[in-house]
Write a protein that holds these residues in place. Sequence first.
Motif, PDB file in Angstrom:
ATOM      1  N   ALA A 679       0.813  -1.220   0.000  1.00 38.23           N
ATOM      2  CA  ALA A 679       0.000   0.000   0.000  1.00 38.23           C
ATOM      3  C   ALA A 679       0.842   1.264   0.000  1.00 38.23           C
ATOM      4  N   ASN A 680       1.984   1.241   0.658  1.00 38.92           N
ATOM      5  CA  ASN A 680       2.838   2.429   0.751  1.00 38.92           C
ATOM      6  C   ASN A 680       3.489   2.794  -0.585  1.00 38.92           C
ATOM      7  N   GLU A 681       3.495   1.864  -1.527  1.00 36.34           N
ATOM      8  CA  GLU A 681       4.116   2.121  -2.826  1.00 36.34           C
ATOM      9  C   GLU A 681       3.128   2.676  -3.854  1.00 36.34           C
ATOM     10  N   ARG A 682       1.859   2.750  -3.488  1.00 33.67           N
ATOM     11  CA  ARG A 682       0.863   3.249  -4.435  1.00 33.67           C
ATOM     12  C   ARG A 682       0.914   4.778  -4.527  1.00 33.67           C
ATOM     13  N   VAL A 683       0.631   5.268  -5.718  1.00 33.25           N
ATOM     14  CA  VAL A 683       0.563   6.718  -5.897  1.00 33.25           C
ATOM     15  C   VAL A 683      -0.693   7.230  -5.205  1.00 33.25           C
ATOM     16  N   ASN A 684      -0.780   8.549  -4.994  1.00 33.12           N
ATOM     17  CA  ASN A 684      -1.988   9.105  -4.398  1.00 33.12           C
ATOM     18  C   ASN A 684      -2.881   9.708  -5.484  1.00 33.12           C
ATOM     19  N   MET A 685      -4.116  10.018  -5.120  1.00 35.38           N
ATOM     20  CA  MET A 685      -5.075  10.458  -6.123  1.00 35.38           C
ATOM     21  C   MET A 685      -4.749  11.834  -6.690  1.00 35.38           C
ATOM     22  N   LYS A 686      -4.027  12.657  -5.951  1.00 33.71           N
ATOM     23  CA  LYS A 686      -3.607  13.953  -6.505  1.00 33.71           C
ATOM     24  C   LYS A 686      -2.694  13.731  -7.707  1.00 33.71           C
ATOM     25  N   ASP A 687      -1.742  12.816  -7.542  1.00 33.16           N
ATOM     26  CA  ASP A 687      -0.811  12.531  -8.631  1.00 33.16           C
ATOM     27  C   ASP A 687      -1.522  11.843  -9.794  1.00 33.16           C
ATOM     28  N   VAL A 688      -2.528  11.034  -9.487  1.00 36.35           N
ATOM     29  CA  VAL A 688      -3.289  10.357 -10.539  1.00 36.35           C
ATOM     30  C   VAL A 688      -4.006  11.385 -11.409  1.00 36.35           C
ATOM     31  N   VAL A 689      -4.632  12.379 -10.781  1.00 38.69           N
ATOM     32  CA  VAL A 689      -5.344  13.422 -11.535  1.00 38.69           C
ATOM     33  C   VAL A 689      -4.382  14.160 -12.460  1.00 38.69           C
ATOM     34  N   VAL A 690      -3.228  14.542 -11.925  1.00 38.71           N
ATOM     35  CA  VAL A 690      -2.233  15.263 -12.728  1.00 38.71           C
ATOM     36  C   VAL A 690      -1.766  14.404 -13.891  1.00 38.71           C
ATOM     37  N   ALA A 691      -1.462  13.127 -13.620  1.00 36.15           N
ATOM     38  CA  ALA A 691      -0.947  12.228 -14.664  1.00 36.15           C
ATOM     39  C   ALA A 691      -1.969  12.029 -15.778  1.00 36.15           C
ATOM     40  N   LEU A 692      -3.225  11.818 -15.420  1.00 38.84           N
ATOM     41  CA  LEU A 692      -4.247  11.574 -16.440  1.00 38.84           C
ATOM     42  C   LEU A 692      -4.507  12.821 -17.286  1.00 38.84           C
ATOM     43  N   LYS A 693      -4.456  13.981 -16.668  1.00 39.46           N
ATOM     44  CA  LYS A 693      -4.667  15.205 -17.444  1.00 39.46           C
ATOM     45  C   LYS A 693      -3.512  15.456 -18.401  1.00 39.46           C
ATOM     46  N   LYS A 694      -2.311  15.084 -18.003  1.00 39.18           N
ATOM     47  CA  LYS A 694      -1.177  15.199 -18.922  1.00 39.18           C
ATOM     48  C   LYS A 694      -1.352  14.245 -20.103  1.00 39.18           C
ATOM     49  N   ILE A 695      -1.816  13.025 -19.820  1.00 42.82           N
ATOM     50  CA  ILE A 695      -2.055  12.056 -20.886  1.00 42.82           C
ATOM     51  C   ILE A 695      -3.128  12.576 -21.832  1.00 42.82           C
ATOM     52  N   ARG A 696      -4.171  13.204 -21.277  1.00 36.61           N
ATOM     53  CA  ARG A 696      -5.228  13.761 -22.124  1.00 36.61           C
ATOM     54  C   ARG A 696      -4.679  14.843 -23.046  1.00 36.61           C
ATOM     55  N   ILE A 697      -3.816  15.690 -22.518  1.00 34.79           N
ATOM     56  CA  ILE A 697      -3.229  16.750 -23.348  1.00 34.79           C
ATOM     57  C   ILE A 697      -2.377  16.136 -24.452  1.00 34.79           C
ATOM     58  N   GLN A 698      -1.608  15.085 -24.116  1.00 41.08           N
ATOM     59  CA  GLN A 698      -0.792  14.407 -25.126  1.00 41.08           C
ATOM     60  C   GLN A 698      -1.666  13.825 -26.229  1.00 41.08           C
ATOM     61  N   LEU A 699      -2.796  13.262 -25.836  1.00 40.57           N
ATOM     62  CA  LEU A 699      -3.697  12.672 -26.823  1.00 40.57           C
ATOM     63  C   LEU A 699      -4.283  13.742 -27.735  1.00 40.57           C
ATOM     64  N   LEU A 700      -4.602  14.903 -27.171  1.00 37.35           N
ATOM     65  CA  LEU A 700      -5.206  15.974 -27.952  1.00 37.35           C
ATOM     66  C   LEU A 700      -4.208  16.651 -28.877  1.00 37.35           C
ATOM     67  N   THR A 701      -2.913  16.522 -28.542  1.00 39.55           N
ATOM     68  CA  THR A 701      -1.903  17.153 -29.394  1.00 39.55           C
ATOM     69  C   THR A 701      -1.407  16.210 -30.458  1.00 39.55           C
TER      70      THR A 701
END
Length: 701
Positions: A679-701
């Motif tokens: 459990a201590n090695e899992r990312v947190n939801m703040k980082d998940v939101v940031v990561a997914l939004k970056k992926i979305r921007i990459q997809l749109l570009t």
Amino acid sequence: MVLGYELPNLEELYLDSNNFHGRIPNSIANSSKLTKIYLFHNNFISKSPELSFVTSFTKCSYLIKLAFGDNPLNGILPVSVGNLSTSLQYLYANNCDLWGNIPKEIGNLSSLILLSLNGNQLTGSIPTSVVDIQKLQVLYLGSNKISGSIPDTLCELQNLFALTLSQNLLTGAIPDCIGNITALRFLYINANRLTSSIPASLWLQNYLLVLNLSSNFLSGSLPQEIGNMKVATLIDLSVNRFSGSIPGTISHLQSLIDLSLAHNTLQGSIPESMGKLVSMARLDLSYNNLSGNIPKSFEALRYLTYFNVSFNDLSGEVPTGGCFKNFSSQSFMSNEGLCGDPIYGLLPCHTTGPKRRNLKLRVVFALLGIIVLITIAMALGYAIGRYRRKNLVENTTDFAPGTTLSRFSYYELMQATQGYSENHLLGSGSFGSVYRGTLNDGREVAVKVFDLQHQNAFKSFDVECEVLCNLRHRNLCKVISTCSNQDFKALVLEYMSNGSLEKWLYSDDCLLDILQRINILIDVACALEYLHYGYSTYIVHCDLKPSNVLLDEDMVAHLSDFGIAKLLGEGESNAHTTTMGTLGYIAPEYGLEGSVSIRCDVYSYGIMLMEVFTRTKPSSEIFFGELSLRSWINDSMPNAITRIIDSKLLVPEEEDYTEKLKCLSSIMELALNCSMENANERVNMKDVVVALKKIRIQLLT
């Protein structure tokens, strides 16, 4: 498996993520009619450091597309690349361990539309000969070790649509002529060593969609002309040396979704007019010298999910309405003059002088008003009681403290659902059933009726009331009312016309594309981020799965079903429970020990992320023994990802196939990081939101 081809009439060759290994044979070139060659995501090596196979491809005089990225080639791009077919339009050589200089002969490829050399170890400077590729629309040179300055000759590429030079060693100034590229829509020059100020011509780029100049040594002030970029969706100028104030004209950027000015030396106040940035989802002004108040107009930014003004000199009361209900103390740290709600980690605001006197008067008048209302109510109650003493209503409606919700009786709900008929049944769960209903005013609602025969139904009802009636977030299912007595308990919820995510995933009549799935998962991640960090206590959903994600008419996702949610007390990071979530989604420590924490939700989210993009349930019959959805995906990364991804999402013939594949690979990596056994090695939801939004921007570009 080793590749060997001699097919003289072959016109197209696709070998993508097939785990081929060995050398790329020069004999492919014997297929002289080849127009498209795709050798992506394999384990090919080259015969020599000079990539002799590239030289052999010069025989393919009809070649239009050549792709050999994501292979461990470990070589240099030979000068013979300039002898490839003059009809070549697309050249992909990204992420294949290329080193050395980009040969100046690349300028001979006069028909080239796209050149991708991202993610290599290329050195030297950008060759000025690229000016000869006048048809070039996309130039990707990011994540290399390219040095020197950005050549002015790039400005002569009038068809250039996207330019990526990020994560290199570029120095000097951004060319003054950059604004001359009128076709430019995406510009990434972040993470370099650029100095000087931003050229004035750049602010004249009225149609630029994305501008990322972060992590450089740029200086100067932000001009009023920044307001010209009215269609921009992302502007990132963070980690530079910009000074001066934030210009008020920034409010003209009505399409702006993501703005970061963090880690600069900006001064002055935050413009009140920034409250007009109606599309804003992320705003980072942290680590500056900003002063004054946080504009109350920001409460109107309904899509704002990330807000950070930490480490400034702000003062005054922090707004509490609108989007501010979703923020935590992390947004306001190290601003000694700020005060407000303790949920933000701030001291309460103190009122003095005339304001205090006015406040006292308001309190007195309010109390007098309450006394009058109580007197009237008692009189009416007495009169009605005498008249209808024998006709007491057995069914009453209870509400969470502080809520002002409409009241509905048991009979009104029965009428709305036509007697809780099967035709109105939306679904059933462990603690009850959900029905579609139509109120007297025409509103459609969902009525969740709890099965009181179940021993945990009372507790489930109380938990859902506490969670849903007190929390406010655009991605949480909204409670309209609750109806409760000794024999009947129900929640009246906002009706979601597009049903559940599960329905959309597994129905043959529904189809979600990649972007829709990413948007839905971002919505769910934002909801979890709020539950984990945006409230006074940690809230763990405990039963995250596609059937508990509901979609409204605009396909915005809403997290629902908090029947077994856990509210951790102050100072608590975990709790124990005997109520289990759904098998396949629950974290190891939850299933074995009954230990519940916000990390359990992260694990379930990771499994759901895998399910959404593979269209495979974790309970599928293909998983048995030690094989699980997670291990299946882990064993397929990165070279066999096409075997696991939902086949409806990837069509090799699509022009953006490679970019989609990269995004999907990043998503699967994120899912694996969410679902780590420890459990201590899992990312947190703040980082998940940031990561997914970056992926979305990459997809749109």
